[in-house]
Design a protein around this motif. Sequence first.
Motif, short mmCIF file in Angstrom:
data_model
loop_
_atom_site.label_atom_id
_atom_site.label_comp_id
_atom_site.label_asym_id
_atom_site.label_seq_id
_atom_site.Cartn_x
_atom_site.Cartn_y
_atom_site.Cartn_z
N UNK A 98 5.88 -72.93 30.18
CA UNK A 98 4.82 -72.21 29.47
C UNK A 98 5.24 -71.75 28.08
N UNK A 99 6.42 -71.17 27.97
CA UNK A 99 6.86 -70.57 26.71
C UNK A 99 7.01 -71.61 25.61
N UNK A 100 6.63 -71.21 24.40
CA UNK A 100 6.87 -72.02 23.20
C UNK A 100 8.19 -71.55 22.57
N UNK A 101 8.64 -72.31 21.58
CA UNK A 101 9.89 -71.96 20.90
C UNK A 101 9.82 -70.53 20.35
N UNK A 102 10.85 -69.75 20.63
CA UNK A 102 10.92 -68.39 20.14
C UNK A 102 10.23 -67.36 21.00
N UNK A 103 9.56 -67.78 22.07
CA UNK A 103 8.81 -66.85 22.92
C UNK A 103 9.66 -66.33 24.07
N UNK A 104 9.37 -65.10 24.47
CA UNK A 104 9.89 -64.50 25.69
C UNK A 104 8.69 -64.11 26.53
N UNK A 105 8.51 -64.75 27.67
CA UNK A 105 7.38 -64.48 28.55
C UNK A 105 7.89 -63.81 29.83
N UNK A 106 7.11 -62.86 30.35
CA UNK A 106 7.56 -62.08 31.49
C UNK A 106 6.47 -62.00 32.56
N UNK A 107 6.90 -61.77 33.79
CA UNK A 107 5.97 -61.61 34.90
C UNK A 107 5.42 -60.19 34.93
N UNK B 299 8.03 -52.69 35.10
CA UNK B 299 9.31 -51.98 35.08
C UNK B 299 9.90 -51.86 33.67
N UNK B 300 9.08 -52.17 32.66
CA UNK B 300 9.57 -52.13 31.28
C UNK B 300 8.84 -51.10 30.43
N UNK B 301 8.12 -50.20 31.07
CA UNK B 301 7.30 -49.27 30.31
C UNK B 301 8.11 -48.19 29.59
N UNK B 302 9.36 -48.01 29.98
CA UNK B 302 10.20 -47.01 29.31
C UNK B 302 11.16 -47.65 28.31
N UNK B 303 10.95 -48.92 27.98
CA UNK B 303 11.86 -49.62 27.06
C UNK B 303 11.45 -49.45 25.60
N UNK B 304 10.21 -49.02 25.35
CA UNK B 304 9.71 -48.89 23.99
C UNK B 304 9.25 -50.21 23.39
N UNK B 305 9.29 -51.28 24.17
CA UNK B 305 8.86 -52.59 23.68
C UNK B 305 7.36 -52.74 23.80
N UNK B 306 6.81 -53.68 23.03
CA UNK B 306 5.38 -53.98 23.09
C UNK B 306 5.17 -55.38 23.67
N UNK B 307 4.05 -55.52 24.36
CA UNK B 307 3.74 -56.78 25.05
C UNK B 307 2.27 -57.11 24.84
N UNK B 308 1.96 -58.40 24.98
CA UNK B 308 0.55 -58.80 24.99
C UNK B 308 0.34 -59.80 26.13
N UNK B 309 -0.80 -59.69 26.83
CA UNK B 309 -1.05 -60.61 27.95
C UNK B 309 -1.28 -62.04 27.46
N UNK B 310 -0.91 -63.00 28.30
CA UNK B 310 -1.18 -64.41 27.99
C UNK B 310 -2.20 -64.94 28.99
N UNK C 32 -0.01 -61.24 36.64
CA UNK C 32 -0.20 -61.27 35.19
C UNK C 32 1.06 -61.76 34.52
N UNK C 33 0.93 -62.17 33.28
CA UNK C 33 2.08 -62.60 32.50
C UNK C 33 1.89 -62.12 31.07
N UNK C 34 3.01 -61.84 30.40
CA UNK C 34 2.95 -61.19 29.08
C UNK C 34 3.97 -61.81 28.14
N UNK C 35 3.64 -61.72 26.86
CA UNK C 35 4.55 -62.14 25.79
C UNK C 35 5.21 -60.89 25.22
N UNK C 36 6.54 -60.93 25.04
CA UNK C 36 7.26 -59.81 24.44
C UNK C 36 7.12 -59.90 22.93
N UNK C 37 6.72 -58.80 22.32
CA UNK C 37 6.58 -58.73 20.86
C UNK C 37 7.85 -58.08 20.30
N UNK C 38 8.60 -58.86 19.53
CA UNK C 38 9.88 -58.35 19.05
C UNK C 38 10.04 -58.65 17.57
#
Length: 206
Positions: free
Chosen positions: A165-174, A180-191, A200-206
């Motif tokens: 599924x992931x394209x070059x440079x992407x980090x995708x998560x379940x 379990x990542x809500x206290x990391x301060x990172x942002x995500x968007x659903x795919x 659900x699955x999400x792209x990490x915005x970094x």
Amino acid sequence: MAFKRSIFASASEDRLENLVLERLKPGADKEKIDARIWDLFGEVWCIMFTDLSGFSRGVEKFGIIHFLQTIHESERVLVPIIEDHDGILLKSEGDSFLVIFRNVGKGLQAAIRMQKELLEYNKDKIPEEKILLCVGLGYGKVLKIGDSDVFGSEVNTASKLGEDTAEAGEILITQTVFDNAQDTGLKFEPIKDVPAGTHGAYRVLY
């Protein structure tokens, strides 16, 4: 040390094989055997699958030496990052890694660092020598067999996200990584392309 590791892995594999064979016998109490298997091998890990974008096309176009060079360079750049974040590299097959981390935070931090390191690495490279990484992450209870392999729904889903599924440079998560990542301060968007095995699955915005 390597000899000892091979013994431990073999012992785990033998124990699992014996339980599976017992499970196959007529009249076997499968529920009880399954509980024994989970008691023996069940652990909670963050699973990372990586893949190199366009790798097969590159091998076909530039040949096996290019293949070996890219594999060598990806390992040289990425394995130290995995170790810095306390990851365990279980498998390296072709252009793919299977890595486990004890928690979601370190898995995400490692993935982001890997992608950022490759952005720098690729700056002065010609297109065919760039290393273009795809990453999938899952988290949950898995069957860990020695230091050789892991099995479970989150393993399968992380593999699907990272390798298909992931394209070059992407980090995708379940979904469980996201939860379990809500206290990391990172942002995500659903795919939209959500694989089987996760709600659900999400792209990490970094």
